[in-house]
Write a protein that holds these residues in place. Structure first.
Motif, PDB file in Angstrom:
ATOM      1  N   LYS A  97      34.694   8.836  23.870  1.00 58.10           N
ATOM      2  CA  LYS A  97      35.708   8.719  22.831  1.00 58.10           C
ATOM      3  C   LYS A  97      36.697   7.639  23.237  1.00 58.10           C
ATOM      4  N   PRO A  98      36.914   6.656  22.373  1.00 60.80           N
ATOM      5  CA  PRO A  98      36.209   6.437  21.113  1.00 60.80           C
ATOM      6  C   PRO A  98      34.864   5.742  21.313  1.00 60.80           C
ATOM      7  N   VAL A  99      33.977   5.935  20.362  1.00 59.69           N
ATOM      8  CA  VAL A  99      32.726   5.186  20.316  1.00 59.69           C
ATOM      9  C   VAL A  99      33.056   3.757  19.889  1.00 59.69           C
ATOM     10  N   LEU A 100      32.530   2.776  20.618  1.00 59.39           N
ATOM     11  CA  LEU A 100      32.809   1.369  20.321  1.00 59.39           C
ATOM     12  C   LEU A 100      31.607   0.729  19.641  1.00 59.39           C
ATOM     13  N   VAL A 101      31.851   0.169  18.458  1.00 60.99           N
ATOM     14  CA  VAL A 101      30.781  -0.434  17.658  1.00 60.99           C
ATOM     15  C   VAL A 101      31.159  -1.886  17.343  1.00 60.99           C
ATOM     16  N   GLY A 102      30.392  -2.825  17.869  1.00 66.22           N
ATOM     17  CA  GLY A 102      30.597  -4.219  17.527  1.00 66.22           C
ATOM     18  C   GLY A 102      30.009  -4.515  16.160  1.00 66.22           C
ATOM     19  N   VAL A 103      30.715  -5.294  15.366  1.00 64.83           N
ATOM     20  CA  VAL A 103      30.262  -5.651  14.016  1.00 64.83           C
ATOM     21  C   VAL A 103      30.096  -7.166  13.955  1.00 64.83           C
ATOM     22  N   ALA A 104      28.909  -7.602  13.511  1.00 65.15           N
ATOM     23  CA  ALA A 104      28.633  -9.036  13.512  1.00 65.15           C
ATOM     24  C   ALA A 104      27.530  -9.369  12.531  1.00 65.15           C
ATOM     25  N   TYR A 105      27.468 -10.628  12.148  1.00 65.62           N
ATOM     26  CA  TYR A 105      26.296 -11.139  11.452  1.00 65.62           C
ATOM     27  C   TYR A 105      25.166 -11.287  12.473  1.00 65.62           C
ATOM     28  N   ALA A 106      23.940 -11.160  12.001  1.00 64.57           N
ATOM     29  CA  ALA A 106      22.791 -11.272  12.903  1.00 64.57           C
ATOM     30  C   ALA A 106      22.750 -12.624  13.614  1.00 64.57           C
ATOM     31  N   VAL A 107      23.242 -13.681  12.966  1.00 70.70           N
ATOM     32  CA  VAL A 107      23.203 -15.016  13.578  1.00 70.70           C
ATOM     33  C   VAL A 107      24.126 -15.130  14.787  1.00 70.70           C
ATOM     34  N   GLN A 108      24.937 -14.133  15.037  1.00 72.51           N
ATOM     35  CA  GLN A 108      25.837 -14.159  16.182  1.00 72.51           C
ATOM     36  C   GLN A 108      25.203 -13.594  17.450  1.00 72.51           C
ATOM     37  N   GLU A 109      23.943 -13.193  17.370  1.00 69.51           N
ATOM     38  CA  GLU A 109      23.267 -12.641  18.552  1.00 69.51           C
ATOM     39  C   GLU A 109      22.947 -13.743  19.560  1.00 69.51           C
ATOM     40  N   LEU A 110      23.126 -13.403  20.848  1.00 68.43           N
ATOM     41  CA  LEU A 110      22.790 -14.281  21.961  1.00 68.43           C
ATOM     42  C   LEU A 110      21.766 -13.590  22.859  1.00 68.43           C
ATOM     43  N   ASP A 111      20.983 -14.369  23.570  1.00 69.11           N
ATOM     44  CA  ASP A 111      20.074 -13.777  24.550  1.00 69.11           C
ATOM     45  C   ASP A 111      20.854 -13.096  25.664  1.00 69.11           C
TER      46      ASP A 111
END
Length: 212
Positions: A168-182
């Motif tokens: 607590k709290p649960v952490l959720v990142g919000v992003a567009y798929a194009v923001q993904e990195l290896d």
């Protein structure tokens, strides 16, 4: 990799700075239609998280500079009787969270970001929230987040540093798929995410950690 082989903080810092420039360009290239579609699709991804459907105090953000908007979440939160909270910058570069509903007063803060107008006693500390949606510039599937460089979220949620399971709290990142990195270059103070939600999928980072 040994400790002597590991990238230094200065090396990671330089890499992160370059990545921020690239990721801002990726996000800026999205069309208005793509942003609207992503905002609608995000709802179904977040509703796969049990806590998002049941917990009372949900933290979010006011989207700026091309961040993925969250207003499509409002009807569902209201129907479930949940309280939506937006971040306010405070002393020591620590965030506090204010309850807010669409239509209630807002005003720009010193950074030009809209924030709720409310009494100080209504503000919550980060630890008082049940689940928080965090904005970001980049992410990887292990739950590492590349933010904007101010350190507000890492500092505010530093009490969660090093945990191995969602709490607590649960952490959720919000992003567009194009923001993904290896791979996100990691700094010692980074706080990992429990989930990452994009318009395409929900990534449970604990599952990824167990597989690697």
């Amino acid at each position: 990799m040994t400790a002597s082989d590991a990238p230094s903080a200065s090396t990671n810092g330089a890499e992160r700075s370059a990545l921020r420039t690239e990721l801002r360009a990726r996000r800026a290239a999205l069309s208005a239609a793509e942003r609207i579609a992503a905002a609608q699709a995000l709802v179904a991804q977040l509703e796969q998280i049990p806590e998002f459907l049941t917990d009372r105090r949900i933290g979010g953000y006011w989207a700026i500079a091309g961040e993925l908007p969250l207003m499509a979440l409002m009807p569902g939160l209201r129907a479930r009787g949940q309280t939506w909270h937006l971040p306010l910058p405070g002393a020591g570069r620590q965030l506090r969270f204010a309850p807010w509903r669409p239509g209630e007063p807002i005003a720009p803060n010193r950074y030009g970001i809209p924030e709720p107008v409310c009494a100080p006693e209504a503000l919550l500390a980060p630890a008082e929230l049940d689940l928080v949606l965090l904005p970001l510039l980049g992410f990887d599937r292990r739950g590492h987040r590349l933010g904007f460089g101010g350190g507000w979220y890492d500092r505010s949620f530093s009490f969660l540093h090093g945990r191995s399971e969602p709490g607590k709290p649960v952490l959720v990142g919000v992003a567009y798929a194009v923001q993904e990195l290896d791979r996100v270059p990691v700094m010692p103070w980074d706080v990992q995410l429990d989930y990452i939600a994009t318009e395409r999928e929900l990534i449970e980072t604990a599952d990824v950690k167990r597989e690697t």
